[in-house]
Design a protein around this motif. Structure first.
Motif, PDB file in Angstrom:
ATOM      1  N   SER A  80     -18.932  27.160  55.879  1.00 18.65           N
ATOM      2  CA  SER A  80     -17.524  27.420  55.525  1.00 18.65           C
ATOM      3  C   SER A  80     -17.344  28.885  55.131  1.00 18.65           C
ATOM      4  O   SER A  80     -18.326  29.618  54.951  1.00 18.65           O
ATOM      5  N   LEU A  81     -16.111  29.281  54.938  1.00 18.08           N
ATOM      6  CA  LEU A  81     -15.833  30.577  54.314  1.00 18.08           C
ATOM      7  C   LEU A  81     -16.372  30.528  52.878  1.00 18.08           C
ATOM      8  O   LEU A  81     -16.546  29.432  52.319  1.00 18.08           O
ATOM      9  N   PRO A  82     -16.625  31.686  52.263  1.00 12.31           N
ATOM     10  CA  PRO A  82     -17.054  31.668  50.851  1.00 12.31           C
ATOM     11  C   PRO A  82     -16.020  30.931  50.000  1.00 12.31           C
ATOM     12  O   PRO A  82     -14.815  31.023  50.256  1.00 12.31           O
ATOM     13  N   ILE A  83     -16.514  30.230  48.975  1.00 13.05           N
ATOM     14  CA  ILE A  83     -15.618  29.422  48.126  1.00 13.05           C
ATOM     15  C   ILE A  83     -15.453  30.148  46.784  1.00 13.05           C
ATOM     16  O   ILE A  83     -16.394  30.180  45.973  1.00 13.05           O
ATOM     17  N   PRO A  84     -14.282  30.733  46.533  1.00 12.23           N
ATOM     18  CA  PRO A  84     -14.134  31.576  45.331  1.00 12.23           C
ATOM     19  C   PRO A  84     -14.492  30.849  44.034  1.00 12.23           C
ATOM     20  O   PRO A  84     -15.183  31.410  43.185  1.00 12.23           O
ATOM     21  N   ALA A  85     -14.058  29.581  43.878  1.00 13.55           N
ATOM     22  CA  ALA A  85     -14.311  28.894  42.606  1.00 13.55           C
ATOM     23  C   ALA A  85     -15.787  28.548  42.425  1.00 13.55           C
ATOM     24  O   ALA A  85     -16.202  28.143  41.345  1.00 13.55           O
ATOM     25  N   ALA A 484     -14.314  28.980  70.115  1.00 12.05           N
ATOM     26  CA  ALA A 484     -15.344  28.998  69.063  1.00 12.05           C
ATOM     27  C   ALA A 484     -15.094  27.840  68.095  1.00 12.05           C
ATOM     28  O   ALA A 484     -14.025  27.221  68.118  1.00 12.05           O
ATOM     29  N   GLU A 485     -16.073  27.573  67.239  1.00 11.76           N
ATOM     30  CA  GLU A 485     -15.867  26.520  66.239  1.00 11.76           C
ATOM     31  C   GLU A 485     -14.734  26.937  65.288  1.00 11.76           C
ATOM     32  O   GLU A 485     -14.575  28.125  64.991  1.00 11.76           O
ATOM     33  N   PRO A 486     -13.953  25.969  64.827  1.00  5.31           N
ATOM     34  CA  PRO A 486     -12.844  26.315  63.925  1.00  5.31           C
ATOM     35  C   PRO A 486     -13.333  26.914  62.609  1.00  5.31           C
ATOM     36  O   PRO A 486     -14.500  26.740  62.232  1.00  5.31           O
ATOM     37  N   ILE A 487     -12.428  27.562  61.919  1.00  7.64           N
ATOM     38  CA  ILE A 487     -12.769  28.193  60.631  1.00  7.64           C
ATOM     39  C   ILE A 487     -12.471  27.197  59.510  1.00  7.64           C
ATOM     40  O   ILE A 487     -11.344  26.713  59.383  1.00  7.64           O
ATOM     41  N   VAL A 488     -13.506  26.884  58.752  1.00 12.07           N
ATOM     42  CA  VAL A 488     -13.365  25.869  57.706  1.00 12.07           C
ATOM     43  C   VAL A 488     -13.335  26.563  56.346  1.00 12.07           C
ATOM     44  O   VAL A 488     -14.279  27.247  55.968  1.00 12.07           O
ATOM     45  N   ASP A 489     -12.232  26.386  55.654  1.00  6.52           N
ATOM     46  CA  ASP A 489     -12.068  26.982  54.324  1.00  6.52           C
ATOM     47  C   ASP A 489     -12.078  25.839  53.313  1.00  6.52           C
ATOM     48  O   ASP A 489     -11.089  25.129  53.153  1.00  6.52           O
ATOM     49  N   TYR A 490     -13.207  25.655  52.645  1.00  6.51           N
ATOM     50  CA  TYR A 490     -13.368  24.476  51.790  1.00  6.51           C
ATOM     51  C   TYR A 490     -12.471  24.488  50.556  1.00  6.51           C
ATOM     52  O   TYR A 490     -11.907  23.490  50.182  1.00  6.51           O
ATOM     53  N   ARG A 491     -12.456  25.626  49.855  1.00  7.40           N
ATOM     54  CA  ARG A 491     -11.639  25.783  48.652  1.00  7.40           C
ATOM     55  C   ARG A 491     -11.981  24.745  47.563  1.00  7.40           C
ATOM     56  O   ARG A 491     -11.142  24.358  46.746  1.00  7.40           O
ATOM     57  N   THR A 492     -13.225  24.318  47.552  1.00 13.51           N
ATOM     58  CA  THR A 492     -13.674  23.382  46.509  1.00 13.51           C
ATOM     59  C   THR A 492     -13.354  23.960  45.128  1.00 13.51           C
ATOM     60  O   THR A 492     -13.621  25.131  44.884  1.00 13.51           O
ATOM     61  N   GLY A 493     -12.814  23.138  44.265  1.00 16.38           N
ATOM     62  CA  GLY A 493     -12.553  23.578  42.891  1.00 16.38           C
ATOM     63  C   GLY A 493     -11.428  24.583  42.766  1.00 16.38           C
ATOM     64  O   GLY A 493     -11.239  25.181  41.700  1.00 16.38           O
ATOM     65  N   ALA A 494     -10.652  24.803  43.846  1.00 12.46           N
ATOM     66  CA  ALA A 494      -9.557  25.791  43.772  1.00 12.46           C
ATOM     67  C   ALA A 494      -8.567  25.379  42.683  1.00 12.46           C
ATOM     68  O   ALA A 494      -8.086  26.213  41.912  1.00 12.46           O
ATOM     69  N   ASN A 495      -8.276  24.100  42.617  1.00  9.92           N
ATOM     70  CA  ASN A 495      -7.441  23.617  41.504  1.00  9.92           C
ATOM     71  C   ASN A 495      -8.375  23.388  40.308  1.00  9.92           C
ATOM     72  O   ASN A 495      -9.264  22.532  40.360  1.00  9.92           O
ATOM     73  N   PRO A 496      -8.188  24.151  39.217  1.00  7.50           N
ATOM     74  CA  PRO A 496      -9.162  24.109  38.111  1.00  7.50           C
ATOM     75  C   PRO A 496      -9.299  22.732  37.467  1.00  7.50           C
ATOM     76  O   PRO A 496     -10.294  22.468  36.777  1.00  7.50           O
ATOM     77  N   ILE A 497      -8.333  21.846  37.699  1.00  8.73           N
ATOM     78  CA  ILE A 497      -8.455  20.510  37.090  1.00  8.73           C
ATOM     79  C   ILE A 497      -9.642  19.763  37.695  1.00  8.73           C
ATOM     80  O   ILE A 497     -10.278  18.941  37.037  1.00  8.73           O
ATOM     81  N   ASP A 498      -9.988  20.068  38.954  1.00 12.16           N
ATOM     82  CA  ASP A 498     -11.187  19.434  39.517  1.00 12.16           C
ATOM     83  C   ASP A 498     -12.423  19.791  38.691  1.00 12.16           C
ATOM     84  O   ASP A 498     -13.294  18.956  38.457  1.00 12.16           O
TER      85      ASP A 498
END
Ligand SMILES: Cc1cc2nc3c(=O)[nH]c(=O)nc-3n(C[C@H](O)[C@H](O)[C@H](O)COP(=O)(O)OP(=O)(O)OC[C@H]3O[C@@H](n4cnc5c(N)ncnc54)[C@H](O)[C@@H]3O)c2cc1C
Length: 638
Positions: A80-85, A484-498
């Motif tokens: 995936s793309l880097p996950i900021p959280a 090409a393979e699609p771009i996957v942006d996970y964004r895990t934990g983007a909402n801090p409540i997670d």
């Protein structure tokens, strides 16, 4: 039945072998896609069904079986793309790219969500759902769960030995599927100890967790053949085992569908495809079904195919140089997966045998092999990922649940929730997200609705995974290179409540290891370590160690109204098109609290039922009400 060693002999059709015309074309021969093709070709002997599948027919070894078969080429690994959280860590995502799709490589853990997961699915599509004949709430999906699997009851001896409980009437009983589910013929001794410690904590243990009531300590079957202990997967159960007497069912393997060429909105589109290993324009072909196309390429590739076909957010498509056919902003948004914050604990007393005994203890290993060779197969090799898990609600895990739920509602109220979506999220998707959060707040408040799962097999569980994430990612076509393979942006934990929710898992496990059962075995925490107690410190530990993907990507072509960012309606038709449906794990609006394969099979079964009812058989004057059942298999009671 084609035995696994005979798989290579099954005919793989080349493009020259295709018929002049097909009634139905299914894009993607995976878990849902092959279920649909099997049921359509069974229901309509006079109509032809074609599946176009990227991968080829390959051996599909079980998760835990004697060494022998290699993994083959059937996996696609995506970073995936880097996950900021998560301090810019990336997720590694795997999808199955072979006949049978992800069911050929998954962990065989074969659970279903809590009934409320499916009721929430139906709720979130409102008001469209209220007017629709089709509903995807629990009562209306349960018959398809039942139809999708043949469950083999454990022997009385195993039931007594391991304590297995089940309820055929509540969860199974149709026995019309070649997909099989079993409880293993063996459990390591630690299974019971771990179970007893949860019971000591006062957790409930439902007799059957696949019948909608899934809160507490649960037995979970594996998708596995009762007789030979091998993996039960869609490639075998919905293709290899039915193809012999199904002359109207073709599978074109090793071909990639690039796009749908849509003409009139109410006419079936042409499907463009090419051999996977060719870039030559001469090899690009098309086929146009007489009736309709069903896109079942999974959560990563179904949105990619739609976008390449001009179905997606107009602005995004235009920037990528794609002519817009339907402006459908939700395509590729609403991406979800389960993620797992880990922690680990050790016992002073080692409980043997364990899975490691296969390598360390020759006698045990030999006995295991001998038992696996028996029919029905027995012994430790019949364990896939194990058969036990806890599923717990937020109020059961933490006293802070009311505050966490209040924070979600505050985010909805002041709109701050929208700050956590990716930049440029379309307005309709934002509206859908707020509607989802309202449903999720109720879910997290409900003492019966699980948010934490922790499975275990050969050691006691240390961490679990988040069943109800609030964060949303995206899966988007690569605008620079559509192939090409699609771009996957996970964004895990983007909402801090997670992160707030997950930070409450560790204190729960600490209490678990403080039970008398665990203390008697000398339980102690290994990581992050008993000195890490503040929520911020636990959260930082999670950021650095969490597994972002449990390989349950979903929800990227979700069933919601168009004005809420939805892509398909309850009849699975893509909004604005009459002859294109999507039917796979991407259609779910909110990820259910379960591993996703059983739900993908149920989606396939229900999709087939909807399609069969919409195209009355050529001879029949009245629409067909129900899919004819395949013939009864041997008794499933053992
Ligand atoms: C490693 C792993 C472990 C998992 N563990 C579990 C588990 O233990 N229990 C559980 O319940 N679930 C598990 N899952 C998840 C579960 O298997 C999936 O959610 C489910 O199988 C998805 O079904 P699907 O029909 O949506 O997609 P898939 O089964 O993935 O099918 C999609 C198919 O489309 C094909 N395809 C894609 N693009 C194209 C194209 N352009 N042209 C033609 N064909 C195309 C693919 O090759 C594939 O065959 C796991 C998944 C993985 C990958």
């Amino acid at each position: 039945l084609p035995h696994r060693n005979g798989i290579g002999r099954v005919v793989k059709r080349q493009v020259e072998e295709l018929r002049d015309s097909y009634d139905f074309v299914v894009v993607g021969g995976g878990t849902a896609g092959l279920t649909i093709a099997d049921r359509l070709s069974e229901a309509f002997p006079e109509r032809n069904t074609l599946v176009i599948e990227y991968g080829v027919v390959e051996d599909a070894e079980a998760v835990f079986e004697p060494p022998g078969g290699g993994p083959g080429n059937k996996r696609l690994n995506i970073q995936s793309l880097p996950i900021p959280a998560l301090n810019n860590r990336r997720a590694s995502l795997t999808v199955g790219m072979t006949v049978g799709g992800s069911s050929t490589i998954n962990g065989q853990f074969f659970d279903r969500g809590h009934k409320l997961d499916y009721d929430d699915w139906a709720k979130i599509g409102s008001p469209e759902f209220d007017e629709s004949e089709e509903s995807w709430d629990w009562d209306n999906i349960l018959p398809f769960f039942k139809k999708s699997v043949t469950f083999f009851e454990p022997s009385e001896e195993n039931a007594e030995l391991y304590g297995y409980t089940w309820d055929v009437d509540a969860a199974y009983g149709e026995n019309v599927s070649h997909i099989q589910a079993v409880y293993a013929q063996y459990q390591f001794p630690v299974q019971k100890i771990a179970w007893d410690a949860f019971i000591e904590m006062g957790l409930p243990s439902p007799k059957e967790c696949a019948g909608g009531d899934k809160h507490g300590v649960c037995w979970v079957p594996a998708s596995q053949y009762y007789l030979d202990g091998q993996r039960s997967h869609a490639g075998r159960g919905h293709y290899l085992e039915v193809i012999e007497d199904r002359s109207n069912y073709d599978l074109l393997a090793g071909h990639k569908v690039t796009r749908l060429i849509v003409g009139e909105a109410d006419a079936p589109p042409a499907i463009e495809f090419k051999p996977v290993d060719s870039d030559s324009e001469d090899d690009v072909k098309t086929v146009t079904p007489k009736l309709e196309v069903v896109v079942s390429a999974g959560a990563i590739h179904s949105p990619q195919i739609l976008q390449r076909s001009g179905i997606g957010e107009a602005e995004f498509l235009e920037a990528a140089g794609i002519e817009v056919v339907v402006d459908l902003p939700g395509v590729g948004h609403n991406f979800q997966d389960h993620c797992g914050p880990g922690s680990s604990f050790a016992l002073a007393e080692s409980i043997q045998p364990s899975q490691g005994s296969i390598n360390s203890n020759e006698t045990f290993a030999k006995e295991a092999l001998d038992l696996y060779a028996e029919r029905p197969a027995k012994g430790p090799y019949t364990l896939a990922m194990g058969n036990s898990a806890i599923y717990l609600s937020l109020p059961v895990i933490t006293e802070d649940s009311a505050d966490i739920v209040a924070a979600i509602r505050a985010q909805i109220e002041d709109g701050s929730a929208l700050d956590y979506l990716s930049e440029g999220t379309p307005e309709s998707v934002k509206d859908g997200y707020l509607a989802q959060l309202a449903v999720l707040a109720d879910a997290l408040e409900n003492p019966e609705h699980p948010v934490l799962e922790a499975p275990w097999m050969s050691s006691t569980p240390g961490g679990g995974f988040l069943l109800k994430p609030l964060s949303r990612g995206t899966v988007q076509l690569n605008p620079e290179d559509h192939d090409a393979e699609p771009i996957v942006d996970y964004r895990t934990g983007a909402n801090p409540i997670d992160m707030e929710v997950m930070s409450r898992f560790l204190p729960f496990f600490r209490r678990y290891y403080e039970t008398e059962t665990m203390q008697a075995l000398g339980a102690r925490e290994v990581s992050p370590g008993a000195n890490v107690t503040a929520v911020e410190d636990i959260t930082e530990y999670i950021r650095n160690t969490i597994t972002p993907s449990f390989m349950h990507p979903c929800c990227t072509a979700s069933m919601m109204p168009k004005e809420k960012g939805g892509v398909v309606g309850p009849d699975l038709k893509v909004h604005g098109l009459e002859r294109v449906r999507v039917a796979d794990i991407s259609i779910i609006p909110i990820i259910p609290g379960t591993h996703t394969s059983a739900t993908a099979y149920a989606i396939g079964e229900k999709a087939a039922d909807i399609i069969i009812r919409s195209w009355p058989s050529e001879e029949a004057e009245e629409p067909v009400k129900e899919a004819p059942k395949c013939k009864k298999r041997r008794s499933q009671k053992h």
